[in-house]
Write a protein that holds these residues in place. Structure first.
Motif, short mmCIF file in Angstrom:
data_model
loop_
_atom_site.label_atom_id
_atom_site.label_comp_id
_atom_site.label_asym_id
_atom_site.label_seq_id
_atom_site.Cartn_x
_atom_site.Cartn_y
_atom_site.Cartn_z
N THR A 1 0.81 -1.22 0.00
CA THR A 1 0.00 0.00 0.00
C THR A 1 0.85 1.26 0.00
N LEU A 2 2.14 1.15 0.16
CA LEU A 2 3.01 2.33 0.22
C LEU A 2 2.98 3.16 -1.06
N PRO A 3 3.15 2.58 -2.25
CA PRO A 3 3.14 3.43 -3.44
C PRO A 3 1.75 4.00 -3.76
N LEU A 4 0.71 3.34 -3.26
CA LEU A 4 -0.65 3.81 -3.52
C LEU A 4 -1.09 4.87 -2.52
N GLY A 5 -0.31 5.08 -1.47
CA GLY A 5 -0.69 6.01 -0.42
C GLY A 5 -0.74 7.45 -0.87
N GLY A 6 0.08 7.81 -1.87
CA GLY A 6 0.06 9.18 -2.35
C GLY A 6 -1.22 9.48 -3.12
N ALA A 7 -1.73 8.51 -3.85
CA ALA A 7 -2.93 8.73 -4.64
C ALA A 7 -4.19 8.58 -3.80
N ILE A 8 -4.19 7.62 -2.94
CA ILE A 8 -5.38 7.36 -2.11
C ILE A 8 -4.94 7.43 -0.65
N ILE A 9 -5.38 8.46 0.03
CA ILE A 9 -4.95 8.70 1.42
C ILE A 9 -5.32 7.54 2.32
N PHE A 10 -6.47 6.93 2.07
CA PHE A 10 -6.93 5.81 2.90
C PHE A 10 -5.94 4.67 2.88
N LEU A 11 -5.38 4.34 1.70
CA LEU A 11 -4.41 3.25 1.62
C LEU A 11 -3.10 3.61 2.30
N GLY A 12 -2.72 4.87 2.24
CA GLY A 12 -1.52 5.30 2.96
C GLY A 12 -1.68 5.15 4.46
N THR A 13 -2.88 5.44 4.96
CA THR A 13 -3.15 5.28 6.38
C THR A 13 -3.13 3.81 6.77
N ILE A 14 -3.73 2.97 5.92
CA ILE A 14 -3.70 1.53 6.19
C ILE A 14 -2.27 1.02 6.20
N GLY A 15 -1.46 1.46 5.25
CA GLY A 15 -0.06 1.04 5.18
C GLY A 15 0.72 1.47 6.40
N PHE A 16 0.47 2.69 6.87
CA PHE A 16 1.19 3.20 8.04
C PHE A 16 0.85 2.39 9.28
N PHE A 17 -0.45 2.20 9.53
CA PHE A 17 -0.85 1.49 10.75
C PHE A 17 -0.56 -0.01 10.68
N SER A 18 -0.66 -0.60 9.49
CA SER A 18 -0.31 -2.02 9.40
C SER A 18 1.19 -2.23 9.60
N GLY A 19 2.00 -1.25 9.21
CA GLY A 19 3.44 -1.33 9.48
C GLY A 19 3.74 -1.29 10.97
N ILE B 1 9.19 -1.87 9.51
CA ILE B 1 10.04 -0.71 9.76
C ILE B 1 10.25 0.09 8.48
N VAL B 2 10.54 -0.60 7.38
CA VAL B 2 10.79 0.10 6.11
C VAL B 2 9.54 0.85 5.67
N ALA B 3 8.38 0.20 5.70
CA ALA B 3 7.15 0.83 5.25
C ALA B 3 6.75 2.00 6.15
N THR B 4 6.90 1.84 7.46
CA THR B 4 6.55 2.92 8.38
C THR B 4 7.49 4.11 8.20
N ALA B 5 8.78 3.84 8.05
CA ALA B 5 9.74 4.93 7.86
C ALA B 5 9.48 5.67 6.54
N LEU B 6 9.19 4.93 5.48
CA LEU B 6 8.91 5.58 4.20
C LEU B 6 7.59 6.35 4.24
N ASN B 7 6.60 5.84 4.96
CA ASN B 7 5.35 6.58 5.10
C ASN B 7 5.55 7.88 5.87
N VAL B 8 6.34 7.83 6.94
CA VAL B 8 6.62 9.05 7.71
C VAL B 8 7.41 10.03 6.85
N PHE B 9 8.39 9.52 6.10
CA PHE B 9 9.19 10.37 5.22
C PHE B 9 8.31 11.04 4.16
N ALA B 10 7.40 10.27 3.56
CA ALA B 10 6.49 10.82 2.54
C ALA B 10 5.56 11.86 3.15
#
Length: 119
Positions: free
Chosen positions: A43-61, A94-103
């Motif tokens: 869900t990380l690359p889709l988080g920029g287009a769809i905020i909901f998926l970015g949130t799911i990716g962050f919390f699932s990480g 860790i990688v997905a959460t760090a990249l989500n925070v960075f984004a």
């Protein structure tokens, strides 16, 4: 004549009952952390287009990190398998959460700078 003499027996011996040790169970927390870590990366690359998926990716990480930590404790205490899956779940989380925070930080800075330029 010798009565104690017996002809050699040729043929198959009866099958021996061999003991097969039971396989150790795999930690459910390790499996779940791996699945959630992979979901957070997908869900990380889709988080920029769809905020909901970015949130799911962050919390699932984050949940993947917590579950892998609990899985390490369970593996050590109960002697179950799944250490490799727990490590993979931890790394993916860790990688997905760090990249989500960075984004998020980058998008916040870009939004702040564009707001300052329009003011």
């Amino acid at each position: 004549m010798d009565n104690n003499y017996k002809d050699p027996q040729y043929g198959f011996s009866p099958p021996n009952q061999s003991y097969v040790p039971a396989q150790a169970k795999t930690s459910g927390k390790a499996i779940t952390s791996l699945i959630l870590g992979i979901v957070s990366l997908i869900t990380l690359p889709l988080g920029g287009a769809i905020i909901f998926l970015g949130t799911i990716g962050f919390f699932s990480g984050i949940v993947a990190i917590v579950l892998s930590s609990l899985a390490f404790k369970e593996i050590k205490r109960v002697q179950v398998r799944g250490r490799g899956m727990a490590i993979a779940g931890l790394v993916c989380g860790i990688v997905a959460t760090a990249l989500n925070v960075f984004a998020f930080v980058i998008s916040f800075v870009i939004g702040f700078m564009s707001a300052m330029n329009n003011a």
